[in-house]
Design an enzyme around this catalytic site. Structure first.
Site, PDB file in Angstrom:
ATOM      1  N   GLU A  61     -12.476   7.987   3.965  1.00 34.70           N
ATOM      2  CA  GLU A  61     -11.058   7.591   3.159  1.00 34.70           C
ATOM      3  C   GLU A  61     -10.617   8.859   2.660  1.00 34.70           C
ATOM      4  O   GLU A  61     -11.105  10.084   2.858  1.00 34.70           O
ATOM      5  CB  GLU A  61     -11.555   6.682   1.926  1.00 34.70           C
ATOM      6  CG  GLU A  61     -11.969   5.257   2.330  1.00 34.70           C
ATOM      7  CD  GLU A  61     -12.393   4.259   1.301  1.00 34.70           C
ATOM      8  OE1 GLU A  61     -12.337   3.032   1.561  1.00 34.70           O
ATOM      9  OE2 GLU A  61     -12.556   4.757   0.046  1.00 34.70           O
ATOM     10  N   ARG A  70      -9.513  10.041  -9.324  1.00 36.32           N
ATOM     11  CA  ARG A  70     -10.730   9.420  -8.832  1.00 36.32           C
ATOM     12  C   ARG A  70     -10.718   9.606  -7.314  1.00 36.32           C
ATOM     13  O   ARG A  70      -9.697   9.152  -6.469  1.00 36.32           O
ATOM     14  CB  ARG A  70     -10.922   7.927  -9.083  1.00 36.32           C
ATOM     15  CG  ARG A  70     -12.152   7.531  -8.652  1.00 36.32           C
ATOM     16  CD  ARG A  70     -12.205   5.991  -9.035  1.00 36.32           C
ATOM     17  NE  ARG A  70     -11.371   4.905  -8.680  1.00 36.32           N
ATOM     18  CZ  ARG A  70     -11.348   4.557  -7.495  1.00 36.32           C
ATOM     19  NH1 ARG A  70     -12.313   4.418  -6.785  1.00 36.32           N
ATOM     20  NH2 ARG A  70     -10.402   3.773  -7.253  1.00 36.32           N
ATOM     21  N   HIS A  95      -3.822   0.703  -9.707  1.00 35.34           N
ATOM     22  CA  HIS A  95      -5.191   0.400  -9.184  1.00 35.34           C
ATOM     23  C   HIS A  95      -6.496   0.712 -10.045  1.00 35.34           C
ATOM     24  O   HIS A  95      -7.184  -0.162 -10.093  1.00 35.34           O
ATOM     25  CB  HIS A  95      -5.252   1.326  -7.887  1.00 35.34           C
ATOM     26  CG  HIS A  95      -6.538   0.893  -7.020  1.00 35.34           C
ATOM     27  ND1 HIS A  95      -6.528  -0.293  -6.610  1.00 35.34           N
ATOM     28  CD2 HIS A  95      -7.435   1.853  -6.517  1.00 35.34           C
ATOM     29  CE1 HIS A  95      -7.858  -0.157  -5.715  1.00 35.34           C
ATOM     30  NE2 HIS A  95      -8.261   1.107  -5.708  1.00 35.34           N
ATOM     31  N   HIS A 154      -2.695   3.072  -6.136  1.00 33.63           N
ATOM     32  CA  HIS A 154      -3.092   2.730  -4.647  1.00 33.63           C
ATOM     33  C   HIS A 154      -1.932   3.181  -3.975  1.00 33.63           C
ATOM     34  O   HIS A 154      -0.802   2.411  -4.126  1.00 33.63           O
ATOM     35  CB  HIS A 154      -4.050   1.785  -4.354  1.00 33.63           C
ATOM     36  CG  HIS A 154      -4.908   1.668  -3.154  1.00 33.63           C
ATOM     37  ND1 HIS A 154      -4.251   1.835  -2.098  1.00 33.63           N
ATOM     38  CD2 HIS A 154      -6.241   1.936  -3.144  1.00 33.63           C
ATOM     39  CE1 HIS A 154      -5.109   1.921  -0.868  1.00 33.63           C
ATOM     40  NE2 HIS A 154      -6.375   1.889  -1.647  1.00 33.63           N
ATOM     41  N   ARG A 165      -5.509  10.341  -2.944  1.00 32.40           N
ATOM     42  CA  ARG A 165      -4.613   9.154  -3.026  1.00 32.40           C
ATOM     43  C   ARG A 165      -3.220   9.436  -4.000  1.00 32.40           C
ATOM     44  O   ARG A 165      -2.326   9.069  -3.960  1.00 32.40           O
ATOM     45  CB  ARG A 165      -5.160   7.765  -3.481  1.00 32.40           C
ATOM     46  CG  ARG A 165      -6.001   7.620  -4.418  1.00 32.40           C
ATOM     47  CD  ARG A 165      -6.470   6.255  -4.605  1.00 32.40           C
ATOM     48  NE  ARG A 165      -7.308   5.872  -3.582  1.00 32.40           N
ATOM     49  CZ  ARG A 165      -8.248   5.134  -3.543  1.00 32.40           C
ATOM     50  NH1 ARG A 165      -8.588   4.515  -4.896  1.00 32.40           N
ATOM     51  NH2 ARG A 165      -8.958   4.807  -2.903  1.00 32.40           N
TER      52      ARG A 165
HETATM   53  C1  SIN Z   1      -9.698   0.956  -0.991  1.00 28.44           C
HETATM   54  O1  SIN Z   1     -10.521   0.215  -0.235  1.00 28.44           O
HETATM   55  O2  SIN Z   1      -8.841   1.684  -0.654  1.00 28.44           O
HETATM   56  C2  SIN Z   1      -9.924   0.929  -2.687  1.00 28.44           C
HETATM   57  C3  SIN Z   1     -11.107   1.980  -2.703  1.00 28.44           C
HETATM   58  C4  SIN Z   1     -11.206   2.457  -3.918  1.00 28.44           C
HETATM   59  O3  SIN Z   1     -10.328   2.318  -4.840  1.00 28.44           O
HETATM   60  O4  SIN Z   1     -12.248   3.343  -4.100  1.00 28.44           O
END
Ligand code: SIN
Length: 517
Positions: free
Chosen positions: A114, A379, A344, A236, A283
């Site tokens: 990610e 985060r 988020h 997010h 993000r």
């Molecule tokens: C996501 O699945 O993109 C969210 C995961 C997260 O917020 O750490």
């Protein structure tokens, strides 16, 4: 009700804490409070997974630490980052031992990637990691006879010296509303744990369920518990545009990890012009990139082009997203997914030490409502479930130890006063509460969202203060309901967040004031 320990909130942090304490000492009595049913909360909707270093041939704790510090933009507590990441494997193994299933590839855990991660290290279960964890923990917690579960109970206020006319600077439990009985009950406890999550509901669009109204944060604020970092609200980047209502559906970052590309209405991959890491930049950068793109083009969404992900991969790895998209006429992988950023995660919250204890003795905070120092100004993806596991473990050990230290006598707890509120039999507030909640969300989104300005923050403070005065008047004159309690917490936290935001004079992580560019 007199208990050793009261846990408020039943996501991954509250449940893990309760299981650990109950296992370690069956003689202790615990009560768990949930505002809806025990499974409803942010954990259940977590899609991505848990960031843990498993592939030691390629990855290392050093790299995970570095990624966390980079995402946190110089504001993390390095000591905390280090111990959380070093303890990750033990906590994950425990979760697996308790029965949690994670996806595997050739007998090994399948590791996704990610934004902000330099290696594949996201342990997951399809796109339902949180649901899987929540169900296992719920089943386990129900197996303990020393745990009482109270669903449909709302936190009103923490019981402190203010109520007990003492001066021990302690928390002695909480007043909660029993929604079925429509009454406020006192639950006295030697230790109180807040695991109440964040306050995504402050914004017009959020990936959080509607229960995320900052109840623990609001109660802690009123009890003068030290808090920090509230303006560091993470948006997010990718929530499903076509499903848009207040609580939007998350499109996990793992989709971008598997090759999803963001395109504007001209089909251009705009993220590469903003950051060399493109769609997998941290993000905050991606969310700002999307928001700016939306402001500059006609469409109020951008497109997530997922044509690189095969249909088989969709069905096996992301079945929930695949089916939700299909239900609204987006057929994957051919059709792009329309996405927008949505509130988020609260990176800040109640300041805690390395055992999750707050500035008020006997009060612990775990999970999103706490500020541990792990996340800094932003985060790193999939570090939140990890933080919850590590701090729930540490809090459980510390809490058992602290119960053997001198504490107020039983008679002291027995004498704590019942809730002192006028008993209004009628409730005229429901419509007002809904209208005020919406107004607050609009103000927060417009002036205290992804992009802020000094003037916007000043104006927001004034408008929020007006709502606060109205809410206070409703609170003083009406029967206390779940909705009114939520609104009281939301407006308090919105006010504090906006005040704190005006004190921040440089942009860092998720915090972005256009006057400081
Ligand atoms: C996501 O699945 O993109 C969210 C995961 C997260 O917020 O750490």
């Amino acid at each position: 009700m007199n208990k050793d320990i009261l846990v408020i909130g039943t996501g991954i942090s509250g449940l893990t804490f309760a299981i650990k304490v109950a296992e370690e000492n069956p003689k202790l009595s615990l009560t768990l409070i949930s505002k809806r049913d025990i499974n409803e909360g942010n954990t259940r909707y977590a899609q991505g997974g848990i960031a843990v270093v498993r592939n030691l041939k390629k990855d290392s704790t050093k790299k995970h630490i570095e990624d966390t510090l980079i995402a946190g933009d110089g504001a993390c507590d390095t000591k905390v980052v280090k111990f959380v990441i070093e303890e990750a494997n033990k906590r994950l193994d425990e979760l697996i031992q308790w029965g949690t299933a994670f996806d595997k590839k050739e007998e090994q855990l399948d590791l996704g990637i990610e934004g902000g991660h330099s290696e594949n290290r996201i342990v997951h279960y399809k796109d339902q990691t949180g649901k899987q964890i929540q169900e296992v923990l719920t089943a386990k917690v129900k197996s303990f006879s020393n745990i009482t579960i109270l669903e449909n109970h709302t936190l009103v206020d923490l019981i402190t010296d203010h109520h007990s006319k003492s001066n021990m600077n302690r928390c002695y439990g909480a007043y909660v509303i029993s929604q079925e009985q429509e009454e406020i009950i006192k639950i006295s406890a030697k230790i109180t744990v807040l695991s109440t999550g964040g306050a995504g509901s402050l914004y017009a669009y959020t990936t959080n369920p509607s229960v995320a109204t900052g109840d623990g944060l609001g109660a802690a604020y009123r009890a003068k518990v030290k808090m920090d970092g509230l303006p560091f609200v993470q948006f997010h980047p990718t929530a499903l545009r076509d499903k848009i209502d207040h609580n939007v559906f998350l499109i996990t970052e793992a989709v971008r990890g598997e090759g999803g590309k963001l395109r504007n209405s001209l089909q251009e991959r705009f993220m590469l012009k903003i950051d060399p890491r493109g769609e997998l930049a941290p993000r905050d950068i991606v969310a700002r990139g999307i928001q700016k793109q939306i402001q500059e083009q006609e469409d109020d969404f951008v497109l997530l082009d997922c044509s690189e992900i095969s249909k088989e991969q969709w069905k096996s790895h992301f079945p929930t997203i695949y089916n939700i998209c299909k239900s609204i006429g987006v057929f994957l992988p051919e059709d792009p997914i329309p996405v927008v950023p949505a509130a988020h995660y609260f990176c800040g919250g109640i300041i805690v030490n390395e055992h999750s204890e707050s500035s008020l003795k006997g009060l612990y905070a775990i999970g999103e409502c706490s500020a541990t120092g792990l996340h800094g100004a932003n985060r790193l993806a999939s570090n939140s479930l990890l933080e919850a596991l590590v701090f729930a473990h540490r809090a459980a050990i510390d809490c058992i130890k602290s119960l053997s230290e001198p504490l107020p006598q039983k008679s002291f707890y027995n004498k704590l006063p019942e809730w002192n509120g006028d008993d209004y039999s009628k409730n005229f507030t429901i419509q007002n509460v809904k209208v005020l909640r919406k107004q607050l969300q609009e103000i927060m989104t417009k002036y205290v969202g992804i992009f802020k300005t000094d003037n916007g923050l000043k104006l927001a403070e004034k408008k929020i203060n007006n709502i606060y005065v109205t809410v206070q008047s409703l609170y003083n004159k009406n029967k206390l309901t779940n909705g009114l309690c939520e609104l009281r917490n939301m407006v308090s936290i919105a006010y504090l967040l906006t005040k704190q935001a005006q004190e921040i004079k440089e942009n860092k992580g998720v915090f972005y004031n256009q006057n400081y560019v």
